[in-house]
Structures are given as structure tokens and as C-alpha cells.
Design a protein around this motif. Structure first.
Motif, PDB file in Angstrom:
ATOM      1  N   ALA A  51      14.082   0.113  11.524  1.00  0.00           N
ATOM      2  CA  ALA A  51      12.477   0.453  10.614  1.00  0.00           C
ATOM      3  C   ALA A  51      13.077   0.913   9.141  1.00  0.00           C
ATOM      4  O   ALA A  51      12.524   0.642   8.214  1.00  0.00           O
ATOM      5  N   GLN A  52      14.035   1.860   9.226  1.00  0.00           N
ATOM      6  CA  GLN A  52      14.552   2.150   7.526  1.00  0.00           C
ATOM      7  C   GLN A  52      14.939   1.070   6.880  1.00  0.00           C
ATOM      8  O   GLN A  52      14.672   0.966   5.664  1.00  0.00           O
ATOM      9  N   GLU A  53      15.956   0.101   7.436  1.00  0.00           N
ATOM     10  CA  GLU A  53      16.397  -1.211   6.767  1.00  0.00           C
ATOM     11  C   GLU A  53      15.077  -2.107   6.372  1.00  0.00           C
ATOM     12  O   GLU A  53      15.045  -2.566   5.305  1.00  0.00           O
ATOM     13  N   SER A  54      14.214  -2.011   7.205  1.00  0.00           N
ATOM     14  CA  SER A  54      12.886  -2.928   6.860  1.00  0.00           C
ATOM     15  C   SER A  54      12.116  -2.428   5.686  1.00  0.00           C
ATOM     16  O   SER A  54      11.895  -2.867   4.853  1.00  0.00           O
ATOM     17  N   ALA A  55      12.273  -0.954   5.644  1.00  0.00           N
ATOM     18  CA  ALA A  55      11.372  -0.179   4.388  1.00  0.00           C
ATOM     19  C   ALA A  55      12.267  -0.404   3.255  1.00  0.00           C
ATOM     20  O   ALA A  55      11.616  -0.467   2.195  1.00  0.00           O
ATOM     21  N   SER A  81      14.232  -3.067   2.437  1.00  0.00           N
ATOM     22  CA  SER A  81      14.260  -4.299   2.088  1.00  0.00           C
ATOM     23  C   SER A  81      13.090  -4.935   1.776  1.00  0.00           C
ATOM     24  O   SER A  81      13.073  -6.160   1.352  1.00  0.00           O
ATOM     25  N   GLU A  82      11.823  -4.194   1.752  1.00  0.00           N
ATOM     26  CA  GLU A  82      10.510  -4.777   1.313  1.00  0.00           C
ATOM     27  C   GLU A  82      10.820  -5.321  -0.149  1.00  0.00           C
ATOM     28  O   GLU A  82      11.344  -4.510  -0.961  1.00  0.00           O
ATOM     29  N   ASP A  83      10.371  -6.368  -0.421  1.00  0.00           N
ATOM     30  CA  ASP A  83      10.554  -7.009  -1.706  1.00  0.00           C
ATOM     31  C   ASP A  83       9.603  -6.643  -2.587  1.00  0.00           C
ATOM     32  O   ASP A  83       8.366  -6.615  -2.565  1.00  0.00           O
ATOM     33  N   LYS A  84      10.002  -5.849  -3.837  1.00  0.00           N
ATOM     34  CA  LYS A  84       9.321  -5.531  -4.735  1.00  0.00           C
ATOM     35  C   LYS A  84       8.591  -6.325  -5.551  1.00  0.00           C
ATOM     36  O   LYS A  84       7.468  -6.328  -6.097  1.00  0.00           O
ATOM     37  N   SER A  85       8.678  -7.920  -5.427  1.00  0.00           N
ATOM     38  CA  SER A  85       7.952  -8.772  -6.380  1.00  0.00           C
ATOM     39  C   SER A  85       6.675  -8.967  -5.595  1.00  0.00           C
ATOM     40  O   SER A  85       5.994  -9.867  -6.162  1.00  0.00           O
ATOM     41  N   SER A  86       6.306  -8.633  -4.275  1.00  0.00           N
ATOM     42  CA  SER A  86       5.192  -8.849  -3.679  1.00  0.00           C
ATOM     43  C   SER A  86       4.064  -8.201  -4.301  1.00  0.00           C
ATOM     44  O   SER A  86       4.490  -7.037  -4.869  1.00  0.00           O
ATOM     45  N   ALA A  87       3.149  -8.270  -3.937  1.00  0.00           N
ATOM     46  CA  ALA A  87       1.847  -7.488  -4.383  1.00  0.00           C
ATOM     47  C   ALA A  87       2.061  -5.751  -4.258  1.00  0.00           C
ATOM     48  O   ALA A  87       2.532  -5.574  -2.987  1.00  0.00           O
ATOM     49  N   GLY A  88       1.874  -4.970  -5.274  1.00  0.00           N
ATOM     50  CA  GLY A  88       2.110  -3.493  -4.941  1.00  0.00           C
ATOM     51  C   GLY A  88       1.569  -3.108  -3.773  1.00  0.00           C
ATOM     52  O   GLY A  88       2.184  -2.148  -3.233  1.00  0.00           O
ATOM     53  N   ASP A  89       0.223  -3.085  -3.664  1.00  0.00           N
ATOM     54  CA  ASP A  89      -0.367  -2.572  -2.268  1.00  0.00           C
ATOM     55  C   ASP A  89       0.330  -2.895  -1.119  1.00  0.00           C
ATOM     56  O   ASP A  89       0.464  -2.364  -0.124  1.00  0.00           O
ATOM     57  N   LYS A  90       0.501  -4.439  -0.855  1.00  0.00           N
ATOM     58  CA  LYS A  90       1.019  -4.910   0.080  1.00  0.00           C
ATOM     59  C   LYS A  90       2.558  -4.310   0.557  1.00  0.00           C
ATOM     60  O   LYS A  90       2.973  -3.907   1.605  1.00  0.00           O
ATOM     61  N   HIS A  91       3.319  -4.107  -0.729  1.00  0.00           N
ATOM     62  CA  HIS A  91       4.500  -3.572  -0.596  1.00  0.00           C
ATOM     63  C   HIS A  91       4.534  -2.230  -0.053  1.00  0.00           C
ATOM     64  O   HIS A  91       5.292  -1.707   0.822  1.00  0.00           O
ATOM     65  N   GLU A  92       3.797  -1.326  -0.538  1.00  0.00           N
ATOM     66  CA  GLU A  92       3.384   0.237  -0.382  1.00  0.00           C
ATOM     67  C   GLU A  92       2.825   0.208   1.059  1.00  0.00           C
ATOM     68  O   GLU A  92       3.234   0.992   1.851  1.00  0.00           O
ATOM     69  N   ALA A 120       3.450  -2.073   3.674  1.00  0.00           N
ATOM     70  CA  ALA A 120       4.676  -2.271   4.506  1.00  0.00           C
ATOM     71  C   ALA A 120       5.643  -1.084   4.678  1.00  0.00           C
ATOM     72  O   ALA A 120       6.297  -0.761   5.486  1.00  0.00           O
ATOM     73  N   ARG A 121       5.959  -0.574   3.335  1.00  0.00           N
ATOM     74  CA  ARG A 121       7.100   0.760   3.424  1.00  0.00           C
ATOM     75  C   ARG A 121       6.315   1.758   4.232  1.00  0.00           C
ATOM     76  O   ARG A 121       7.231   2.173   5.061  1.00  0.00           O
ATOM     77  N   ALA A 122       5.010   1.911   4.343  1.00  0.00           N
ATOM     78  CA  ALA A 122       4.438   3.206   4.867  1.00  0.00           C
ATOM     79  C   ALA A 122       4.397   2.911   6.405  1.00  0.00           C
ATOM     80  O   ALA A 122       4.887   3.660   7.119  1.00  0.00           O
ATOM     81  N   MET A 123       4.182   1.490   6.908  1.00  0.00           N
ATOM     82  CA  MET A 123       4.366   1.049   8.236  1.00  0.00           C
ATOM     83  C   MET A 123       5.747   1.229   8.947  1.00  0.00           C
ATOM     84  O   MET A 123       5.850   1.881   9.864  1.00  0.00           O
ATOM     85  N   SER A 124       6.652   1.036   8.002  1.00  0.00           N
ATOM     86  CA  SER A 124       7.912   1.095   8.590  1.00  0.00           C
ATOM     87  C   SER A 124       8.474   2.524   8.457  1.00  0.00           C
ATOM     88  O   SER A 124       9.212   3.113   9.459  1.00  0.00           O
ATOM     89  N   GLN A 125       8.058   3.387   7.649  1.00  0.00           N
ATOM     90  CA  GLN A 125       8.218   4.610   7.655  1.00  0.00           C
ATOM     91  C   GLN A 125       7.626   5.432   8.740  1.00  0.00           C
ATOM     92  O   GLN A 125       8.147   6.203   9.567  1.00  0.00           O
TER      93      GLN A 125
END
Length: 164
Positions: A44-48, A50-61, A63-68
Motif C-alpha cells: 500500500a505504501q509503495e502504491s501511494a 508510485s502514484e504518477d504526479k502527471s495524472s490529474a491532481g484530484d485523481k492523484h490525491e 489514489a494516495r488517500a486510498m492507499s494511505q
């Protein structure tokens, strides 16, 4: 799957050996849970991370929140398993008891119970033994009973054949 009533466990040495095997099986289950939770936390930490910053900002955040959240859930599972591991390690199994309490095995015609932790059915030498928390409703019913006593389980009257 046979239950213990089909197997003769008559000597003190056999009874203590079974208690030791059951405690070891519980420890093994908990150690596996801890290892699985650690691995899942790491993923889960690796997933958080490795989320690609180039994707839309809200989508990135999101995905990071879900991984956390996923990581936090696995951290709680690891902590619970560690706490249960401490409890099982403190459980005294080197004494045979005549009444049901934590650390005893209860043999009935249809069921066998190990009063320890709520880990469910365990297989020891092709024998099914249900690992129960002392706080489980059935364990509370069994508490302080002895061989020859009866109790009601799943609507049936069950006789306790042996306690050790």
C-alpha cells in the motif's frame, strides 16, 4: 474431519503435548497474520508513493488517500495480531486443569475446544479443535465446568467428556 473424541488421549504426557501443539499452531497463525499485514502495508505504501504526479491532481490525491487508508487498515491488523501473540505467549499450558478456564482443552462427543484465542478451527493430527477466546459466548458457558457436566450448544445438550 474427525474430532478428538475419536482419538484416545489418556496420559498426562499426551494431553500436555496436545496443548503445546495447539499453542504452537496459534502462534504460527498469528505470525503469518503479522507477516501478511506487513507485506500488505508495504504494498500500500509503495502504491501511494508510485502514484504518477502527471495524472490529474484530484485523481492523484484520491489514489494516495486510498492507499494511505489501506496501509492504516493493515497496520491495525498487524497491531491486533501482535497483541494476540502476546496473549497466547502468556497462556500457561504446562498444567492440566479439571475445570474449564483459559488454557484448557474441552473434549465433547461432537466438539473439541481450546480456550485460548478466537482463531476458529485448528487441525492437529487430523483432529479438529476449535480455538475460542475466553470472552466468546460459548467459552463463557463452558467456564468453570468439568468433565461430566452438560451445556447447551446450537440447541443441543452436550456432555463434556474431558477437561485438561
Amino acid at each position: 474431519m474427525r474430532h478428538l473424541e475419536n482419538k484416545v488421549i489418556s496420559t498426562k504426557q499426551q494431553k500436555l503435548k496436545l496443548k503445546l501443539e495447539l499453542k504452537a499452531a496459534c502462534i504460527n497463525i498469528l505470525q503469518q497474520r503479522i507477516a501478511n499485514a506487513r507485506q500488505a502495508m508495504q504494498q500500500a505504501q509503495e502504491s501511494a508513493n508510485s502514484e504518477d504526479k502527471s495524472s490529474a491532481g484530484d485523481k492523484h490525491e484520491t489514489a494516495r488517500a486510498m492507499s494511505q487508508l489501506d496501509r492504516d487498515m493493515h497496520a491495525r491488523q498487524e497491531a491486533e495480531a501482535k497483541q494476540e501473540l502476546q496473549l497466547i505467549n502468556k497462556l500457561t499450558i504446562d498444567t492440566l486443569h479439571e475445570i474449564v478456564k483459559a488454557g484448557t482443552i474441552v473434549i465433547c462427543k461432537e466438539y473439541s475446544f481450546f480456550i485460548s484465542l478466537g482463531l476458529g478451527a485448528l487441525q492437529i493430527e487430523q483432529q479438529k479443535i476449535i480455538s475460542l477466546s475466553p470472552l466468546a459466548p460459548i467459552a463463557k458457558i463452558l467456564d468453570k465446568k468439568k468433565a461430566g457436566d452438560n451445556f447447551v450448544f446450537n440447541g443441543k445438550t452436550v456432555e463434556i467428556l474431558d477437561v485438561f
